[in-house]
Design a protein around this motif. Structure first.
Motif, mmCIF file in Angstrom:
data_model
loop_
_atom_site.group_PDB
_atom_site.id
_atom_site.type_symbol
_atom_site.label_atom_id
_atom_site.label_comp_id
_atom_site.label_asym_id
_atom_site.label_seq_id
_atom_site.Cartn_x
_atom_site.Cartn_y
_atom_site.Cartn_z
ATOM 1 N N ALA A 134 10.963 4.290 5.415
ATOM 2 C CA ALA A 134 11.290 3.937 4.091
ATOM 3 C C ALA A 134 10.397 2.694 3.507
ATOM 4 O O ALA A 134 9.977 2.913 2.352
ATOM 5 C CB ALA A 134 12.657 3.707 3.768
ATOM 6 N N MET A 135 9.892 1.671 4.346
ATOM 7 C CA MET A 135 9.101 0.574 3.996
ATOM 8 C C MET A 135 7.749 1.064 3.678
ATOM 9 O O MET A 135 7.571 0.711 2.712
ATOM 10 C CB MET A 135 9.169 -0.435 5.336
ATOM 11 C CG MET A 135 8.545 -1.735 5.023
ATOM 12 S SD MET A 135 8.351 -2.793 6.540
ATOM 13 C CE MET A 135 7.304 -1.803 7.474
ATOM 14 N N VAL A 136 7.328 2.029 4.567
ATOM 15 C CA VAL A 136 5.883 2.388 4.155
ATOM 16 C C VAL A 136 5.772 3.319 3.041
ATOM 17 O O VAL A 136 4.891 3.095 2.377
ATOM 18 C CB VAL A 136 5.359 3.296 5.475
ATOM 19 C CG1 VAL A 136 4.175 3.995 5.288
ATOM 20 C CG2 VAL A 136 5.357 2.563 6.850
ATOM 21 N N VAL A 160 -6.230 11.517 11.438
ATOM 22 C CA VAL A 160 -6.998 10.380 10.833
ATOM 23 C C VAL A 160 -6.194 8.959 11.047
ATOM 24 O O VAL A 160 -6.440 7.940 11.046
ATOM 25 C CB VAL A 160 -7.668 10.427 9.235
ATOM 26 C CG1 VAL A 160 -8.596 11.045 9.429
ATOM 27 C CG2 VAL A 160 -6.563 10.333 8.519
ATOM 28 N N TRP A 161 -4.737 9.157 11.158
ATOM 29 C CA TRP A 161 -3.815 7.894 11.162
ATOM 30 C C TRP A 161 -3.476 7.708 12.496
ATOM 31 O O TRP A 161 -2.641 6.579 12.893
ATOM 32 C CB TRP A 161 -2.592 8.465 10.569
ATOM 33 C CG TRP A 161 -2.553 8.243 8.870
ATOM 34 C CD1 TRP A 161 -2.939 9.105 8.136
ATOM 35 C CD2 TRP A 161 -2.804 6.788 8.286
ATOM 36 N NE1 TRP A 161 -2.810 8.447 6.813
ATOM 37 C CE2 TRP A 161 -2.949 7.028 6.857
ATOM 38 C CE3 TRP A 161 -2.603 5.381 8.473
ATOM 39 C CZ2 TRP A 161 -2.925 6.202 5.932
ATOM 40 C CZ3 TRP A 161 -2.473 4.754 7.444
ATOM 41 C CH2 TRP A 161 -3.102 4.763 6.347
ATOM 42 N N LEU A 162 -3.783 8.446 13.626
ATOM 43 C CA LEU A 162 -3.747 7.906 14.956
ATOM 44 C C LEU A 162 -4.497 6.726 15.061
ATOM 45 O O LEU A 162 -5.570 6.372 14.668
ATOM 46 C CB LEU A 162 -4.308 9.128 16.045
ATOM 47 C CG LEU A 162 -3.490 10.221 16.186
ATOM 48 C CD1 LEU A 162 -4.323 11.326 16.915
ATOM 49 C CD2 LEU A 162 -2.272 10.085 16.647
ATOM 50 N N VAL A 180 3.086 -10.436 2.961
ATOM 51 C CA VAL A 180 2.660 -9.513 1.873
ATOM 52 C C VAL A 180 1.241 -8.927 2.146
ATOM 53 O O VAL A 180 0.992 -7.874 1.883
ATOM 54 C CB VAL A 180 2.531 -10.059 0.704
ATOM 55 C CG1 VAL A 180 2.157 -9.415 -0.654
ATOM 56 C CG2 VAL A 180 4.159 -10.693 0.237
ATOM 57 N N TRP A 181 0.530 -9.710 2.954
ATOM 58 C CA TRP A 181 -1.034 -8.919 3.120
ATOM 59 C C TRP A 181 -0.881 -7.682 3.966
ATOM 60 O O TRP A 181 -1.870 -7.098 3.818
ATOM 61 C CB TRP A 181 -1.751 -10.065 3.931
ATOM 62 C CG TRP A 181 -1.182 -10.591 5.559
ATOM 63 C CD1 TRP A 181 -0.477 -11.527 5.625
ATOM 64 C CD2 TRP A 181 -1.525 -10.067 6.518
ATOM 65 N NE1 TRP A 181 0.041 -11.507 7.095
ATOM 66 C CE2 TRP A 181 -0.866 -10.574 7.431
ATOM 67 C CE3 TRP A 181 -2.368 -8.636 6.915
ATOM 68 C CZ2 TRP A 181 -0.885 -10.271 8.848
ATOM 69 C CZ3 TRP A 181 -2.652 -8.483 8.213
ATOM 70 C CH2 TRP A 181 -1.702 -9.190 9.307
ATOM 71 N N GLN A 182 0.274 -7.699 4.931
ATOM 72 C CA GLN A 182 0.241 -6.180 5.516
ATOM 73 C C GLN A 182 0.427 -4.983 4.709
ATOM 74 O O GLN A 182 -0.198 -4.186 4.895
ATOM 75 C CB GLN A 182 1.540 -6.256 6.618
ATOM 76 C CG GLN A 182 1.361 -7.291 7.517
ATOM 77 C CD GLN A 182 2.350 -7.053 8.805
ATOM 78 O OE1 GLN A 182 2.820 -6.110 9.032
ATOM 79 N NE2 GLN A 182 2.850 -8.338 9.308
ATOM 80 N N PHE A 200 1.173 -0.324 12.371
ATOM 81 C CA PHE A 200 1.267 0.505 11.008
ATOM 82 C C PHE A 200 1.691 1.867 11.537
ATOM 83 O O PHE A 200 2.485 2.567 10.932
ATOM 84 C CB PHE A 200 -0.148 0.687 10.275
ATOM 85 C CG PHE A 200 -0.517 -0.461 9.629
ATOM 86 C CD1 PHE A 200 0.314 -1.331 9.233
ATOM 87 C CD2 PHE A 200 -2.059 -0.574 9.181
ATOM 88 C CE1 PHE A 200 0.151 -2.565 8.271
ATOM 89 C CE2 PHE A 200 -2.210 -1.879 8.506
ATOM 90 C CZ PHE A 200 -1.382 -2.738 7.976
ATOM 91 N N ASP A 201 1.149 2.378 12.720
ATOM 92 C CA ASP A 201 1.621 3.741 13.218
ATOM 93 C C ASP A 201 3.272 3.440 13.665
ATOM 94 O O ASP A 201 4.009 4.150 13.247
ATOM 95 C CB ASP A 201 1.118 3.916 14.356
ATOM 96 C CG ASP A 201 1.467 5.256 15.142
ATOM 97 O OD1 ASP A 201 1.282 6.249 14.536
ATOM 98 O OD2 ASP A 201 1.788 5.419 16.277
ATOM 99 N N ARG A 202 3.698 2.477 14.175
ATOM 100 C CA ARG A 202 4.891 2.330 14.630
ATOM 101 C C ARG A 202 5.726 2.056 13.275
ATOM 102 O O ARG A 202 6.911 2.545 13.252
ATOM 103 C CB ARG A 202 5.261 0.894 15.483
ATOM 104 C CG ARG A 202 4.924 1.338 16.767
ATOM 105 C CD ARG A 202 5.366 0.366 17.986
ATOM 106 N NE ARG A 202 5.000 -0.864 17.585
ATOM 107 C CZ ARG A 202 3.612 -1.733 18.056
ATOM 108 N NH1 ARG A 202 2.844 -1.133 18.448
ATOM 109 N NH2 ARG A 202 3.481 -2.956 17.320
ATOM 110 N N TYR A 203 5.252 1.426 12.410
ATOM 111 C CA TYR A 203 6.054 1.269 10.857
ATOM 112 C C TYR A 203 6.158 2.828 10.359
ATOM 113 O O TYR A 203 7.472 2.857 9.987
ATOM 114 C CB TYR A 203 5.346 0.689 9.960
ATOM 115 C CG TYR A 203 5.181 -0.926 10.241
ATOM 116 C CD1 TYR A 203 6.193 -1.571 10.940
ATOM 117 C CD2 TYR A 203 4.208 -1.787 9.384
ATOM 118 C CE1 TYR A 203 5.792 -2.936 11.183
ATOM 119 C CE2 TYR A 203 4.245 -3.015 9.532
ATOM 120 C CZ TYR A 203 4.985 -3.653 10.313
ATOM 121 O OH TYR A 203 5.093 -4.943 10.395
ATOM 122 N N GLY A 204 5.240 3.564 10.722
ATOM 123 C CA GLY A 204 5.288 5.070 10.227
ATOM 124 C C GLY A 204 6.589 5.661 10.462
ATOM 125 O O GLY A 204 7.041 6.630 10.104
#
Length: 189
Positions: free
Chosen positions: A153-155, A94-96, A176-178, A144-148
């Motif tokens: 560590a940030m995620v 579901v995270w794709l 901060v909204w992200q 968000f996918d690239r952050y993961g």
């Protein structure tokens, strides 16, 4: 088994790959996986490997065969490895980004008038119609996918409720909204 070879010369990499592929797998019907960045590289590798694999005795004829190899792109290769390790099939992940965009749109629509989402709301209101809404949500899902992948560590910090950037510093107030949007998407998913 995963083999990783590095070289400044592609022909040296092909020679090393040929050496690995000369040793057959235990299951003769199982395909070898070789990650490639483009279909052109796949064709080039296939041609070069055919000169090394399955050649007639006596050598020098170049009459070999390169078969039972799969050439996935790196993204698919990594995705399949993560799916195997996590037990979540890529078909059901579901995270794709292409799947996460829909619940993300729901979260955005539900929270658009909340103060913490004012930056995104201003961006969406400045655009023309619903096409900007979808393209922005898709961009955020990709982000968000690239952050993961690149900033895990940030995620993880975001999941723990900490609004930190990749370097561990506090997020600027305009970003901060992200973190909050990611947390709400996570709760929604």
């Amino acid at each position: 088994m995963l083999f990783l070879h590095r070289s400044e010369r592609a022909d040296a990499l092909v020679d090393a790959l040929g050496g690995v592929l000369r040793v057959p797998l235990d299951d003769p019907l199982e395909a070898e996986l070789v990650g490639v960045p483009t279909r052109g590289v796949e064709r080039w590798l296939t041609q070069r490997l055919a000169h090394q694999l399955g050649v007639s005795a006596g050598g020098g004829r170049g009459d070999g065969v390169c078969g039972n190899l799969e050439f996935p792109f790196p993204g698919r290769l990594v995705g399949d490895a993560v799916a195997a390790a996590s037990g979540v099939s890529r078909d059901h992940d579901v995270w794709l980004p292409e799947r996460a965009v829909w619940p993300l749109l729901e979260v955005i629509d539900k929270c658009l008038d909340e103060p913490w989402l004012a930056t995104l709301a201003a961006h969406l209101r400045a655009g023309a119609g619903r096409s900007r809404r979808f393209s922005t949500a898709r961009h955020l899902a990709d982000l968000f996918d690239r952050y993961g992948v690149h900033r895990p560590a940030m995620v993880r910090s975001w999941g723990a409720g900490d609004d930190v950037a990749a370097d561990g510093e506090s997020l600027p107030p305009t970003s901060v909204w992200q973190a909050e949007l990611w947390r709400r998407l996570r709760a929604r998913i």
